[in-house]
Design a protein around this motif. Structure first.
Motif, mmCIF file in Angstrom:
data_model
loop_
_atom_site.group_PDB
_atom_site.id
_atom_site.type_symbol
_atom_site.label_atom_id
_atom_site.label_comp_id
_atom_site.label_asym_id
_atom_site.label_seq_id
_atom_site.Cartn_x
_atom_site.Cartn_y
_atom_site.Cartn_z
ATOM 1 N N PHE A 1 0.823 -1.214 -0.095
ATOM 2 C CA PHE A 1 -0.195 0.025 0.312
ATOM 3 C C PHE A 1 0.724 1.496 0.039
ATOM 4 O O PHE A 1 0.493 2.203 -1.194
ATOM 5 N N THR A 2 1.931 1.376 0.424
ATOM 6 C CA THR A 2 2.722 2.603 0.313
ATOM 7 C C THR A 2 3.671 2.463 -0.435
ATOM 8 O O THR A 2 3.859 3.512 -0.960
ATOM 9 N N LEU A 3 4.029 1.201 -0.794
ATOM 10 C CA LEU A 3 4.988 1.818 -2.159
ATOM 11 C C LEU A 3 4.331 2.198 -3.294
ATOM 12 O O LEU A 3 4.760 3.148 -4.084
ATOM 13 N N PHE A 4 3.080 1.107 -3.796
ATOM 14 C CA PHE A 4 2.496 2.408 -4.651
ATOM 15 C C PHE A 4 0.936 2.803 -4.274
ATOM 16 O O PHE A 4 0.599 3.257 -6.067
ATOM 17 N N LEU A 5 0.908 3.244 -3.433
ATOM 18 C CA LEU A 5 0.103 4.776 -3.421
ATOM 19 C C LEU A 5 0.390 5.921 -2.624
ATOM 20 O O LEU A 5 0.427 6.075 -3.551
ATOM 21 N N TRP A 6 0.601 5.258 -1.234
ATOM 22 C CA TRP A 6 1.583 6.391 -0.382
ATOM 23 C C TRP A 6 2.775 7.137 -1.016
ATOM 24 O O TRP A 6 3.325 8.440 -1.308
ATOM 25 N N LEU A 7 3.892 6.639 -1.923
ATOM 26 C CA LEU A 7 4.557 7.533 -2.230
ATOM 27 C C LEU A 7 4.674 8.135 -3.637
ATOM 28 O O LEU A 7 5.120 8.990 -3.438
ATOM 29 N N PRO A 8 3.893 7.004 -4.655
ATOM 30 C CA PRO A 8 3.631 7.451 -5.718
ATOM 31 C C PRO A 8 2.678 9.574 -5.646
ATOM 32 O O PRO A 8 3.010 10.095 -6.255
ATOM 33 N N ILE A 9 1.868 9.302 -4.263
ATOM 34 C CA ILE A 9 0.689 10.492 -4.320
ATOM 35 C C ILE A 9 1.778 11.077 -3.455
ATOM 36 O O ILE A 9 2.502 12.588 -4.082
ATOM 37 N N PHE A 10 3.145 11.257 -3.089
ATOM 38 C CA PHE A 10 4.167 11.865 -2.162
ATOM 39 C C PHE A 10 5.158 12.643 -3.174
ATOM 40 O O PHE A 10 5.280 13.434 -3.384
ATOM 41 N N LYS A 11 5.291 11.561 -4.569
ATOM 42 C CA LYS A 11 6.166 11.905 -5.334
ATOM 43 C C LYS A 11 5.272 12.965 -6.609
ATOM 44 O O LYS A 11 6.491 13.868 -6.542
ATOM 45 N N GLY A 12 4.430 12.671 -6.488
ATOM 46 C CA GLY A 12 3.644 13.544 -7.095
ATOM 47 C C GLY A 12 3.034 15.083 -6.847
ATOM 48 O O GLY A 12 3.881 16.100 -7.514
ATOM 49 N N VAL A 13 3.120 14.921 -5.349
ATOM 50 C CA VAL A 13 3.031 15.695 -4.900
ATOM 51 C C VAL A 13 4.408 16.923 -4.883
ATOM 52 O O VAL A 13 4.662 18.324 -5.213
ATOM 53 N N MET A 14 5.149 16.474 -3.998
ATOM 54 C CA MET A 14 6.566 17.634 -4.697
ATOM 55 C C MET A 14 7.373 17.610 -6.295
ATOM 56 O O MET A 14 8.277 18.494 -6.055
ATOM 57 N N SER A 15 6.604 16.502 -7.366
ATOM 58 C CA SER A 15 6.901 16.627 -8.712
ATOM 59 C C SER A 15 5.780 18.118 -9.230
ATOM 60 O O SER A 15 6.665 18.919 -10.551
ATOM 61 N N SER A 16 5.379 18.416 -8.507
ATOM 62 C CA SER A 16 4.540 19.352 -9.172
ATOM 63 C C SER A 16 5.155 20.727 -8.295
ATOM 64 O O SER A 16 4.739 22.081 -9.335
ATOM 65 N N PHE A 17 6.272 20.764 -7.982
ATOM 66 C CA PHE A 17 7.226 22.622 -7.685
ATOM 67 C C PHE A 17 7.964 22.639 -8.053
ATOM 68 O O PHE A 17 9.107 22.642 -7.859
ATOM 69 N N TYR A 18 8.596 21.067 -9.670
ATOM 70 C CA TYR A 18 9.794 21.271 -10.158
ATOM 71 C C TYR A 18 9.474 21.083 -11.335
ATOM 72 O O TYR A 18 8.762 20.403 -12.248
ATOM 73 N N THR A 19 10.568 21.543 -12.805
ATOM 74 C CA THR A 19 10.235 21.459 -13.605
ATOM 75 C C THR A 19 11.217 19.627 -14.303
ATOM 76 O O THR A 19 12.306 19.364 -13.825
ATOM 77 N N ILE A 20 10.484 18.858 -14.381
ATOM 78 C CA ILE A 20 11.556 17.557 -14.471
ATOM 79 C C ILE A 20 11.949 17.456 -15.779
ATOM 80 O O ILE A 20 11.261 17.573 -17.099
ATOM 81 N N ASP A 21 13.403 17.220 -15.807
ATOM 82 C CA ASP A 21 14.180 17.449 -16.735
ATOM 83 C C ASP A 21 15.027 15.838 -16.862
ATOM 84 O O ASP A 21 15.985 15.871 -15.673
ATOM 85 N N PHE A 22 14.295 14.495 -17.696
ATOM 86 C CA PHE A 22 15.672 13.167 -17.414
ATOM 87 C C PHE A 22 17.051 13.915 -18.252
ATOM 88 O O PHE A 22 17.440 12.190 -17.319
ATOM 89 N N VAL A 23 16.930 14.859 -18.545
ATOM 90 C CA VAL A 23 18.489 14.751 -18.831
ATOM 91 C C VAL A 23 19.135 15.555 -17.752
ATOM 92 O O VAL A 23 20.313 15.135 -17.925
ATOM 93 N N LYS A 24 18.317 16.371 -17.978
ATOM 94 C CA LYS A 24 19.444 17.780 -17.099
ATOM 95 C C LYS A 24 19.483 18.127 -15.837
ATOM 96 O O LYS A 24 20.096 18.666 -15.455
ATOM 97 N N GLY A 25 18.320 17.180 -15.046
ATOM 98 C CA GLY A 25 17.539 17.014 -14.065
ATOM 99 C C GLY A 25 16.433 17.592 -13.569
ATOM 100 O O GLY A 25 16.267 18.960 -14.548
ATOM 101 N N ASP A 26 15.672 17.182 -12.713
ATOM 102 C CA ASP A 26 14.977 18.603 -12.076
ATOM 103 C C ASP A 26 15.113 19.720 -11.643
ATOM 104 O O ASP A 26 16.333 20.080 -10.725
ATOM 105 N N SER A 27 14.712 20.654 -11.698
ATOM 106 C CA SER A 27 15.208 22.422 -10.981
ATOM 107 C C SER A 27 13.475 22.847 -10.429
ATOM 108 O O SER A 27 12.426 22.444 -11.138
#
Length: 307
Positions: free
Chosen positions: A39-65
């Protein structure tokens, strides 16, 4: 002189009871650990990761900013977001008006049948087991300008309807198709609720001269009111995430007429490859659905889902 080291009974007894409870429930807790981990691995961690990603520009080459609230600013400035919200609300409303009462109607009708009740249950549930690939192909053929539905309309003297092209009909066509495909599963839930109503109530009503409609109105519908409220909330939550049919049938067209909020998230993520904005859209949807879930929980706690 030796000092006594005995522990008072009043202090040792609570500790003994506490350790006894821990030992008693230890295996239960151990069996819960795999479920909690998944439950934690496939639900709450993705939710937490999604919330954090909403404050970043995701770039798989140059890295997140880190960009702060810039992604949310983009969301509120994008005209497509408002269009998708309107379409999603329209889709939810159509699903309630067209599809919500269909399983209730079938459940009540089947419960009133004296013969062939088992056959009617199977026949009503069969569309639900049709694979989606087959379902979309069949309904594309049915909605075709030269398909069976337009052929029947033409024979009745009604003009041809462009179900997949006309903006006024595209979302309605999707809701009709989904209602036909999915009402069987909800019907079984309602049917179980209807059949759990004591038969003595119906017998007493028949003795008093109540007809079919009077029995349905004054006995059946009030008895299954809790299930109706519960299924209403579940349908609102499900339709608010409408995506698959809109994407497979029309890809949001014609002219964004079937562009739903969930489909717009997919477009941002996998077409525009802007995962930060897609995450921001997902976070906003998460909070909106959380409000619906809280409402459902409060209804449940107040006894609104009791039969």
């Amino acid at each position: 002189m030796e000092q006594s080291t005995a522990v008072p009974i009043s202090q040792s007894k609570p500790q003994t009871q506490r350790s006894g409870k821990i030992k008693r429930y230890m295996w239960g807790y151990l069996f819960l650990l795999p479920a909690i981990a998944i439950f934690t691995l496939f639900l709450w961690l993705p939710i937490f990761k999604g919330v954090m990603s909403s404050f970043y520009t995701i770039d798989f080459v140059k890295g997140d900013s880190f960009v702060g609230l810039a992604n949310y600013k983009t969301v509120f400035q994008d005209a497509d977001v408002l269009v998708s919200v309107k379409n999603t609300l329209y889709y939810m409303g159509l699903a309630l008006v067209i599809g919500f009462w269909v399983p209730i109607l079938f459940a009540v009708s089947i419960s009133e049948m004296r013969r062939f009740q088992g056959f009617a249950r199977v026949a009503a549930y069969l569309p639900y087991v049709v694979p989606f690939v087959v379902l979309y192909g069949v309904w594309r053929w049915l909605y075709d300008p030269v398909g069976p539905i337009n052929a029947v309309l033409k024979s009745l003297g009604i003009g041809q309807i462009s179900f997949m092209v006309d903006r006024a009909w595209s979302m309605i066509s999707i809701v009709i198709m989904e209602t036909w495909q999915s009402f069987g599963s909800a019907m079984l839930i309602y049917l179980a609720a209807v059949l759990s109503v004591p038969r003595e109530w119906y017998e007493a009503a028949e003795i008093d001269g109540a007809g079919v409609w009077q029995r349905i109105r004054h006995i059946t519908l009030p008895a299954i009111r809790g299930q109706i409220l519960l299924m209403l909330m579940l349908q609102l939550i499900a339709t608010s995430q409408g995506f698959q049919t809109q994407y497979a049938m029309l890809d949001g067209g014609p002219n964004n007429a079937t562009l739903t909020y969930a489909l717009l998230i997919v477009r941002y993520a996998f077409v525009r490859q802007d995962y930060g904005v897609a995450s921001a859209l997902g976070v906003l949807m998460f909070f909106a659905l959380s409000i619906l879930a809280i409402i459902q929980f409060r209804i449940n706690n107040r006894g609104g889902v009791e039969s």
